[in-house]
Design a protein around this motif. Structure first.
Motif, PDB file in Angstrom:
ATOM      1  N   GLY A  19       0.789  -1.224  -0.191  1.00 53.75           N
ATOM      2  CA  GLY A  19      -0.082  -0.146  -0.228  1.00 53.75           C
ATOM      3  C   GLY A  19       0.764   1.775   0.532  1.00 53.75           C
ATOM      4  O   GLY A  19       0.521   2.243  -0.555  1.00 53.75           O
ATOM      5  N   GLU A  56      -6.862   9.507   0.386  1.00 54.04           N
ATOM      6  CA  GLU A  56      -8.439   9.444   0.715  1.00 54.04           C
ATOM      7  C   GLU A  56      -9.752   9.769  -0.170  1.00 54.04           C
ATOM      8  O   GLU A  56     -10.268   9.523  -0.155  1.00 54.04           O
ATOM      9  CB  GLU A  56      -8.091  10.398   2.739  1.00 54.04           C
ATOM     10  N   VAL A  80      -3.265   8.653  -6.306  1.00 53.89           N
ATOM     11  CA  VAL A  80      -3.294   7.580  -6.598  1.00 53.89           C
ATOM     12  C   VAL A  80      -3.434   7.511  -7.858  1.00 53.89           C
ATOM     13  O   VAL A  80      -2.792   6.455  -8.677  1.00 53.89           O
ATOM     14  CB  VAL A  80      -4.023   6.861  -5.900  1.00 53.89           C
ATOM     15  N   PRO A  81      -4.347   7.837  -8.833  1.00 47.96           N
ATOM     16  CA  PRO A  81      -3.435   7.685 -10.407  1.00 47.96           C
ATOM     17  C   PRO A  81      -3.334   7.372 -10.715  1.00 47.96           C
ATOM     18  O   PRO A  81      -3.099   7.039 -11.917  1.00 47.96           O
ATOM     19  CB  PRO A  81      -5.776   8.162 -10.991  1.00 47.96           C
TER      20      PRO A  81
HETATM   21  C1  LIG Z   1      -1.221  12.572   4.021  1.00 50.38           C
HETATM   22  C2  LIG Z   1      -1.603  11.980   2.571  1.00 50.38           C
HETATM   23  C3  LIG Z   1      -2.998  12.267   2.175  1.00 50.38           C
HETATM   24  C4  LIG Z   1      -2.731  12.144   0.454  1.00 50.38           C
HETATM   25  N1  LIG Z   1      -4.321  12.531  -0.051  1.00 50.38           N
HETATM   26  C5  LIG Z   1      -4.523  11.577  -1.376  1.00 50.38           C
HETATM   27  C6  LIG Z   1      -5.940  11.880  -2.107  1.00 50.38           C
HETATM   28  O1  LIG Z   1      -7.330  12.200  -1.054  1.00 50.38           O
HETATM   29  N2  LIG Z   1      -6.156  11.471  -3.085  1.00 50.38           N
HETATM   30  C7  LIG Z   1      -4.935  10.905  -4.389  1.00 50.38           C
HETATM   31  O2  LIG Z   1      -5.172  10.618  -5.127  1.00 50.38           O
HETATM   32  N3  LIG Z   1      -4.007  11.231  -3.961  1.00 50.38           N
HETATM   33  C8  LIG Z   1      -3.818  11.218  -2.187  1.00 50.38           C
HETATM   34  N4  LIG Z   1      -2.103  10.629  -1.961  1.00 50.38           N
HETATM   35  C9  LIG Z   1      -0.876  10.655  -2.563  1.00 50.38           C
HETATM   36  C10 LIG Z   1      -0.934   9.157  -2.549  1.00 50.38           C
HETATM   37  O3  LIG Z   1      -1.089   8.355  -1.685  1.00 50.38           O
HETATM   38  C11 LIG Z   1       0.730   8.774  -3.329  1.00 50.38           C
HETATM   39  O4  LIG Z   1       0.789  10.250  -5.140  1.00 50.38           O
HETATM   40  C12 LIG Z   1       0.394   7.760  -4.101  1.00 50.38           C
HETATM   41  O5  LIG Z   1      -0.038   6.456  -3.072  1.00 50.38           O
HETATM   42  C13 LIG Z   1       1.349   7.343  -4.411  1.00 50.38           C
HETATM   43  O6  LIG Z   1       1.764   5.782  -5.035  1.00 50.38           O
HETATM   44  P1  LIG Z   1       2.870   5.532  -5.559  1.00 50.38           P
HETATM   45  O7  LIG Z   1       2.711   3.613  -5.173  1.00 50.38           O
HETATM   46  O8  LIG Z   1       3.559   6.441  -6.517  1.00 50.38           O
HETATM   47  O9  LIG Z   1       4.219   5.496  -3.897  1.00 50.38           O
HETATM   48  P2  LIG Z   1       4.311   4.995  -2.295  1.00 50.38           P
HETATM   49  O10 LIG Z   1       2.804   4.249  -2.097  1.00 50.38           O
HETATM   50  O11 LIG Z   1       5.286   6.078  -1.831  1.00 50.38           O
HETATM   51  O12 LIG Z   1       4.628   3.273  -2.581  1.00 50.38           O
HETATM   52  C14 LIG Z   1       5.704   2.662  -2.645  1.00 50.38           C
HETATM   53  C15 LIG Z   1       6.714   1.813  -1.803  1.00 50.38           C
HETATM   54  O13 LIG Z   1       8.301   1.454  -2.160  1.00 50.38           O
HETATM   55  C16 LIG Z   1       8.296   1.196  -0.440  1.00 50.38           C
HETATM   56  N5  LIG Z   1       9.522   1.655  -0.226  1.00 50.38           N
HETATM   57  C17 LIG Z   1      10.267   2.340  -0.162  1.00 50.38           C
HETATM   58  N6  LIG Z   1      11.486   2.000  -0.237  1.00 50.38           N
HETATM   59  C18 LIG Z   1      12.388   0.919  -1.017  1.00 50.38           C
HETATM   60  C19 LIG Z   1      12.666  -0.024  -0.214  1.00 50.38           C
HETATM   61  N7  LIG Z   1      13.817   0.661  -0.522  1.00 50.38           N
HETATM   62  N8  LIG Z   1      12.909  -1.197  -0.099  1.00 50.38           N
HETATM   63  C20 LIG Z   1      12.000  -1.762  -1.487  1.00 50.38           C
HETATM   64  N9  LIG Z   1      10.844  -0.618  -1.234  1.00 50.38           N
HETATM   65  C21 LIG Z   1      11.027   0.759  -0.719  1.00 50.38           C
HETATM   66  C22 LIG Z   1       7.669   1.545   0.186  1.00 50.38           C
HETATM   67  O14 LIG Z   1       7.418   1.379   1.866  1.00 50.38           O
HETATM   68  C23 LIG Z   1       6.598   2.559  -0.118  1.00 50.38           C
HETATM   69  O15 LIG Z   1       5.224   1.030   0.223  1.00 50.38           O
HETATM   70  C24 LIG Z   1      -1.970  10.776  -0.142  1.00 50.38           C
HETATM   71  C25 LIG Z   1      -0.835  10.562   0.181  1.00 50.38           C
HETATM   72  C26 LIG Z   1      -0.339  11.589   1.358  1.00 50.38           C
HETATM   73  C27 LIG Z   1       0.299  11.026   2.499  1.00 50.38           C
END
Ligand SMILES: Cc1cc2nc3c(=O)[nH]c(=O)nc-3n(C[C@H](O)[C@H](O)[C@H](O)COP(=O)(O)OP(=O)(O)OC[C@H]3O[C@@H](n4cnc5c(N)ncnc54)[C@H](O)[C@@H]3O)c2cc1C
Length: 409
Positions: free
Chosen positions: A61, A81, A389-390
Motif C-alpha cells: 500500500g 483518502e 493515486v491514479p
Molecule cells: C496524507 C496524504 C494524503 C493523500 N491524499 C490523497 C488523496 O486524497 N487522493 C489521492 O489520489 N492521493 C493522495 N495522496 C497521494 C497518494 O497516496 C500517492 O500519490 C500514492 O499512494 C503514491 O503511490 P506510489 O506507488 O507512487 O508510492 P508509495 O505508495 O509511496 O509506494 C512506494 C513503496 O516503496 C516502498 N519502498 C521504499 N523504499 C524501499 C526500499 N528501499 N526497498 C523496498 N521498498 C521500498 C515503500 O515502503 C512503499 O510501499 C495522499 C498522500 C498522503 C501521504
C-alpha cells in the motif's frame, strides 16, 4: 462543476502479447505501493512470469494505509483518502480497464462510493464559494487501501515479498555468460538479479539516496553507479514536503463538515500548504464521531510539527482543534489520538510531490542504464497526475509496458 484529476485513459496492456523469450525474463519491482502493484498486475496480464515485487515494510500500500480508530469495524484511510473526481466510479474503472486476468469476476471492482461536497468553514466563517465549487468522491465503507488490496494485490500476491528492503541497486552490469543487467542487494545481504528493474520508491527515498550525509538515513537506498547528475538535479528540484493526519474520536459532533485553519485567500493562493479539521465519517452513515486533522507542507506540517514525538504531535493537533472550536476538542476527546506522520515513515519520508518544473519532472520518469534497464515509476514520475493515486497507477502501467518494450526482440 465537473472535475477529474485523473487520466482520461490508461496505457493499454494487451493480454499475453510478448514472445516466449521475453516471458521468461526476470523483472524486479521495488515497492508495493499503487505504482509497484499496478506494474506487477500489468506484467502478469501481458504474460510475463518472472516478476518479483520487493517491499521494504511489512504491508503493501505504501501511502495507502487504513486504520481502525475505534474498537468497532470502522476503517479509515490515513494516507490517500479522496478520489479527486466528481465521478469516482469512472476513475476506478479506468484504472482497472484492460487488466482482467483469466477467471476474474467482472463484479470485483464494484465498491460503494459517496459524493463528497462538505460545507466549508474558514475559522468560524462559512464559505459559500468553496461549498459550491468543491465536489469529489470518497469510499463509503471501503478505503483506498482495501480497494488496492482487493483489486490489485490479491491478483499478484504470490509475486510480492514483504519485509524486503532493498539497500543497493547495481546497474550497468556486464552481461556475459547469462549475467543479468541489474543486481539488487537486500538489507540482509541477499543478492537478486534481474533483466529489468522498476523502481517505485517515493521521491523522499530517492532524496535520501543522493544526500551527502547518508549515515543518518538507515533506510537509504544506494545506486551503483551513482545516479546520473541530471536525475540528481531533478530529485533535488522537486519537493515532497512533510505531512500528517491525526484522528480523534469525540463524544459529540461539535464540528462542521470541514474547517480550514488557513484563510480562504491563503488557501486559494497556495492550495498545497494546508491545515484542515474535518468530519472523517461525513456521508458514511456511521455512529462514531471521528474528527481528522490533516497538515501538509513545509510550513503547516514541517515547521509546526517537525521533530515532535507522536504524543506531542497528537497534543499539538488537539491544540489546533481547541483553537478552532473554543476548547471543545479537549472536552470531548475519547482515548488517545491516532497519529500518522508520513515524514517519519522510514520508507516514505514525506507526503506527495508538489508542482515543480516540467523539465525536472520529465527527467524523474526517464530510465537509466546503458540499455535503460532501470525504469522509474511512482506518483512523482507522472507529468500531469503527480501526487495522486491514479497518477501512480498510470505510471506503474507505463513502466510495465516500457519493461516489455525494452525486452522486445
Ligand atoms: C496524507 C496524504 C494524503 C493523500 N491524499 C490523497 C488523496 O486524497 N487522493 C489521492 O489520489 N492521493 C493522495 N495522496 C497521494 C497518494 O497516496 C500517492 O500519490 C500514492 O499512494 C503514491 O503511490 P506510489 O506507488 O507512487 O508510492 P508509495 O505508495 O509511496 O509506494 C512506494 C513503496 O516503496 C516502498 N519502498 C521504499 N523504499 C524501499 C526500499 N528501499 N526497498 C523496498 N521498498 C521500498 C515503500 O515502503 C512503499 O510501499 C495522499 C498522500 C498522503 C501521504
Amino acid at each position: 462543476m465537473q472535475h477529474h484529476f485523473c487520466p482520461k485513459s490508461f496505457p493499454s496492456t494487451p493480454k499475453d502479447i510478448i514472445s516466449d523469450e521475453s516471458r521468461r525474463k526476470q523483472i524486479l519491482i521495488v515497492g508495493a505501493g499503487a505504482s509497484g502493484l499496478f506494474a506487477a498486475l500489468s506484467l502478469k496480464r501481458m504474460g510475463v512470469v518472472n516478476v518479483t515485487v520487493l517491499e521494504a515494510s511489512n504491508d503493501i500500500g505504501g501511502r495507502l494505509k487504513a486504520v481502525r480508530p475505534t474498537s468497532s469495524d470502522l476503517t479509515l484511510d490515513v494516507g490517500a483518502e479522496w478520489i479527486h473526481s466528481t465521478d469516482g466510479s469512472r476513475v476506478l474503472n479506468s484504472m482497472m480497464e484492460g487488466l482482467a486476468l483469466d477467471g476474474d469476476n467482472d463484479e470485483s471492482n464494484k465498491v460503494e462510493l459517496i459524493t463528497y461536497q462538505p460545507k466549508w468553514y474558514f475559522g468560524k466563517r462559512r464559505s459559500k464559494l468553496m461549498t459550491t465549487i468543491y465536489k469529489e468522491t470518497k469510499f463509503k465503507s471501503a478505503t483506498w487501501y482495501s480497494w488496492l488490496k482487493d483489486n490489485v494485490y490479491e491478483k499478484v500476491k504470490d509475486n510480492v515479498e514483504l519485509n524486503s528492503p532493498v539497500s543497493e541497486i547495481r546497474y550497468n552490469n556486464k552481461q556475459e555468460g547469462g549475467e543479468k543487467a541489474v543486481e539488487v542487494v537486500l538489507a540482509n545481504g541477499e543478492i537478486r538479479t534481474a533483466d529489468v528493474l522498476i523502481c517505485t520508491v517515493p521521491l523522499g527515498i530517492l532524496k535520501q539516496s543522493i544526500a551527502k550525509d547518508r549515515t543518518s538515513a538507515s533506510a537509504s537506498l544506494q545506486f551503483n553507479p551513482a545516479l546520473p547528475i541530471k536525475l540528481q538535479e531533478a530529485i533535488h528540484a522537486i519537493d515532497m514536503p512533510p505531512g500528517l493526519r491525526v484522528l480523534f474520536q469525540m463524544k459529540e459532533k461539535f464540528y462542521p463538515d470541514l474547517t480550514s485553519a488557513n484563510s480562504l485567500f491563503t488557501l486559494l493562493c497556495n492550495p498545497n500548504e494546508m491545515t484542515l479539521a474535518y468530519d472523517a465519517t461525513l456521508g458514511k452513515d456511521r455512529e462514531e464521531n471521528i474528527l481528522a486533522v490533516v497538515a501538509i507542507g513545509n510550513e503547516h506540517a514541517g515547521k509546526r510539527f517537525g521533530g515532535m514525538s507522536q504524543k506531542k504531535v497528537g497534543k499539538e493537533a488537539l491544540r489546533i482543534v481547541d483553537d478552532l472550536f473554543d476548547g471543545q476538542g479537549t472536552v470531548n476527546l475519547i482515548g488517545e489520538p491516532l497519529v500518522q506522520d508520513w515524514s517519519e515513515e522510514p520508507f516514505i519520508r514525506g507526503t506527495y510531490t508538489f508542482p515543480g518544473s516540467n523539465r525536472h519532472r520529465r527527467t524523474l520518469g526517464q530510465s537509466i542504464g546503458e540499455s535503460g534497464q532501470v525504469i522509474f515509476a511512482g506518483e512523482h514520475t507522472s507529468m500531469k497526475y503527480y501526487s495522486l493515486v491514479p497518477g501512480a497507477a498510470y505510471e506503474g502501467r507505463r513502466a510495465a509496458l516500457d519493461a516489455v518494450g525494452m525486452m522486445a526482440d
